[in-house]
Design a protein around this motif. Structure first.
Motif, PDB file in Angstrom:
ATOM      1  N   HIS A  83     -13.548 -56.872  59.072  1.00 30.18           N
ATOM      2  CA  HIS A  83     -14.955 -56.462  58.952  1.00 30.18           C
ATOM      3  C   HIS A  83     -15.782 -57.528  58.237  1.00 30.18           C
ATOM      4  O   HIS A  83     -15.285 -58.242  57.368  1.00 30.18           O
ATOM      5  N   ASP A 238     -13.237 -59.428  50.139  1.00 33.87           N
ATOM      6  CA  ASP A 238     -13.047 -58.281  51.030  1.00 33.87           C
ATOM      7  C   ASP A 238     -14.310 -58.187  51.896  1.00 33.87           C
ATOM      8  O   ASP A 238     -15.334 -57.752  51.422  1.00 33.87           O
ATOM      9  N   ASN A 239     -14.385 -58.646  53.147  1.00 33.68           N
ATOM     10  CA  ASN A 239     -13.214 -58.995  53.891  1.00 33.68           C
ATOM     11  C   ASN A 239     -13.468 -60.308  54.640  1.00 33.68           C
ATOM     12  O   ASN A 239     -12.888 -60.575  55.680  1.00 33.68           O
ATOM     13  N   GLU A 267     -18.121 -51.470  58.197  1.00 35.08           N
ATOM     14  CA  GLU A 267     -16.873 -50.788  57.825  1.00 35.08           C
ATOM     15  C   GLU A 267     -17.048 -50.049  56.505  1.00 35.08           C
ATOM     16  O   GLU A 267     -16.495 -48.973  56.306  1.00 35.08           O
ATOM     17  N   GLU A 268     -17.845 -50.631  55.613  1.00 35.41           N
ATOM     18  CA  GLU A 268     -17.989 -50.050  54.269  1.00 35.41           C
ATOM     19  C   GLU A 268     -18.836 -48.778  54.272  1.00 35.41           C
ATOM     20  O   GLU A 268     -18.950 -48.112  53.247  1.00 35.41           O
ATOM     21  N   ASP A 309      -7.337 -56.610  56.366  1.00 37.48           N
ATOM     22  CA  ASP A 309      -8.321 -56.238  55.342  1.00 37.48           C
ATOM     23  C   ASP A 309      -7.574 -56.299  54.013  1.00 37.48           C
ATOM     24  O   ASP A 309      -6.407 -55.908  53.930  1.00 37.48           O
TER      25      ASP A 309
HETATM   26 ZN   LIG Z   1     -12.309 -54.227  53.327  1.00 34.55          ZN
END
Ligand SMILES: [Zn+2]
Length: 439
Positions: A83, A238-239, A267-268, A309
Motif C-alpha cells: 500500500h 509502513d509501507n 489501506e489505512e 506490509d
Molecule cells: Zn501497512
C-alpha cells in the motif's frame, strides 16, 4: 543493485514521497526509466502484446505489469501487493482559521497514527491541488512545500501536571497546527496554494485553485542510525519500504513469468475506495487481460500473491506485548505473518512456498503471530485473496514505532526483502517449487 546503493535509493525515495501521490509519481518514474509503457483506463485496450506496462488510478494507486508472452492460463501470474498510503493528518476543506492571534489549519486524522508523535515537529504541507486555467480546463498538480511551515506545539508541563500520566489527545481540539501569526488581511488558503504552484512550476498558466488533498508531513529527512548504522528511520516506512522493494525488484530483473506489482492507496482507511484494494482496480485490469472468466480463474489458480506490509518487530522495552515464542528481530529477515482468524492471508501452503523461496535466496525468515489475548491488525492480503481466489502470503519487514511520525526498521532487512522479491520474479515457470503450487 548493490546493498548500500539500494538503501540509499530507498532513503531518497522516502524523502521525495511525502504522500501516496508523490510515491506513485516517483515509482512511475522508475518504471518509465526502465521502459514500461503507460496504459490508461479510459482507453478501451484489450489483447495486450508481450511487454512492460503500468496503469495508474487516482494518481495514488499503481499497477505494473509484465507480460512475457507465456499463456497465463498455463503458468499464472507472479503478484506482489503493497500500500502507498500512511497514517497522518489531512487538511479539512475550509482549513484556515484564526484564534488568539494565530492562523491555524484544521485537520482530520487519516488512518491510525500515533498522535503523540505529531507534537513539536517541523511540519510541511504536501499533496495534490486541483486548479482551473483561464480556458476552463481542470488540472491536477502535486505540491510539496518542502520546508517547515507549521507545528503542533505541546502544552507546557506547568499547565498540565498530568501530562506524563494518562494523557489523552482530543482529535478536534488538541491537534490543530499553528501556521502563522494573524495579519490584518490574511491570504486565503487557495491563494497560498496558487503561489506555491507558481513557485514549483514556473512559467505555467495562472491557476485558480479549486480544491486540494493536502497532508501535514514531517520535514526531517530519513536517516541511517545506530552506532553501526544498523537501522533506518523515516516517516512512512509502513509501507513505502515494501512499495520501493517491489518496484525495484521488478525493474532490476527480467521476470520469468507474467508479473503484476499492485500498489494500492487507502489501506489505512479500510481499502473500500476507488483506489483501494477492495475497489475494482486489480480485478478490472485482470478482466481486460483475460476476458474469459474460465481463463481468468484458471490463471489465478496458478498464480501467487505476496502481500508485503511491515510487521511488528519485538520492542526491547515492551517485549511482553508479543507472544513469547514469536519474537521477530530487526535485521533477521522478512517476517511471515499468520493469524487463525485469517486477518493475514497466510496459510501453511503459502507460508511453505515463501519459506522455500527464502531458503533458495539464502535469506533468513521469521514468524509473527499476535498474542492470543490481543486483537490482530490486517493487510490487503486477505482482501485480495478473497476477491480473486489467489493463493496469498502476508509478509513484511520487522519494524518498531509503527504508525509513528518516525518509524524504525533494519537496514539489512531492506536488502533481504528486495532479494526475496527478485527471486520470486525470476523463479522459472519450470521450477518444481512453482509448478507444485498449482498442482
Ligand atoms: Zn501497512
Amino acid at each position: 543493485m548493490a546493498h548500500d546503493h539500494h538503501t540509499d535509493a530507498l532513503l531518497s525515495f522516502l524523502a521525495d514521497s511525502p504522500t501516496s501521490f508523490h510515491a506513485t509519481a516517483n515509482l512511475t518514474a522508475m518504471l518509465q526509466e526502465a521502459g514500461f509503457v503507460e496504459l490508461v483506463e479510459s482507453d478501451p485496450w484489450t489483447d495486450l502484446k508481450p511487454g512492460s506496462y503500468f496503469i495508474r488510478r487516482n494518481q495514488s494507486s499503481l499497477l505494473a505489469l509484465v507480460l512475457t508472452g507465456e499463456d497465463p492460463v498455463r503458468t499464472g501470474f507472479r503478484m506482489v501487493g503493497c500500500h502507498t498510503d500512511s497514517p497522518g493528518l489531512k487538511l479539512k476543506p475550509g482549513a484556515l482559521h484564526t484564534g488568539h492571534g494565530f492562523v491555524q489549519l484544521g485537520v482530520e486524522v487519516y488512518g491510525g497514527p500515533l498522535l503523540a508523535t505529531w507534537f513539536d515537529r517541523d511540519l510541511s504541507l504536501a499533496g495534490r491541488v486541483v486548479w482551473q486555467d483561464s480556458d476552463g480546463c481542470l488540472h491536477t498538480s502535486l505540491v510539496n512545500f518542502e520546508r517547515p511551515v507549521a507545528m503542533i506545539p505541546s502544552l507546557a508541563i506547568h499547565l498540565d501536571r498530568e501530562a506524563n500520566k494518562n494523557k489523552t489527545i482530543n482529535r478536534q481540539n488538541d491537534l490543530v497546527p499553528v501556521l502563522m501569526l494573524e495579519k490584518e488581511s490574511p491570504t486565503p488558503l487557495r491563494e497560498i496554494l496558487a503561489a506555491q504552484l507558481a513557485r514549483q512550476y514556473p512559467g505555467s498558466k495562472p491557476a485558480t485553485v479549486l480544491d486540494f488533498d493536502l497532508f501535514l508531513v514531517d520535514c526531517q529527512p530519513p536517516a541511517k542510525i545506530g552506532l553501526e548504522e544498523e537501522f533506518i528511520v523515516s516517516a512512512r516506512l509502513d509501507n513505502l519500504l515494501s512499495c520501493h522493494s517491489a518496484v525495484r525488484a521488478l525493474v532490476d530483473t527480467v521476470p520469468e513469468c507474467n508479473t503484476m506489482v499492485i500498489l494500492h492507496d487507502h489501506e489505512e482507511v479500510g481499502s473500500m475506495t476507488l483506489a483501494g484494494a477492495q475497489g475494482s482496480f486489480l480485478s478490472s485490469i485482470l478482466e481486460r487481460i483475460l476476458p474469459g472468466p474460465g481463463q481468468r480463474q484458471a490463471a489465478l489458480k496458478r498464480s501467487f500473491f505476496i502481500s508485503s506490509d511491515n510487521a511488528h518487530g519485538v520492542h526491547p522495552n515492551f517485549a511482553d506485548k508479543h507472544d513469547p515464542h514469536h519474537l521477530p528481530r530487526i535485521n533477521r529477515g522478512p517476517v511471515l505473518k499468520s493469524n487463525a482468524a485469517q486477518r493475514y492471508a497466510t496459510d501453511a501452503v503459502s507460508a511453505a512456498f515463501f519459506r522455500a523461496l527464502c531458503g533458495m535466496t539464502d535469506v533468513p525468515v521469521q514468524e509473527f503471530v499476535m498474542r492470543s489475548d490481543m486483537a490482530c491488525g490486517s493487510t490487503i492480503g486477505p482482501l485480495t485473496s478473497a476477491a480473486l481466489g489467489v493463493a496469498t502470503v502476508d509478509v513484511g519487514v520487522a519494524q518498531l514505532a509503527m504508525h509513528s511520525i518516525r518509524e524504525l526498521a533494519g537496514e539489512r532487512d531492506v536488502w533481504y526483502l528486495y532479494q526475496v522479491m527478485c527471486s520470486f520474479l525470476t523463479l522459472s515457470t519450470r521450477n518444481n517449487l512453482w509448478r507444485s503450487l498449482a498442482a
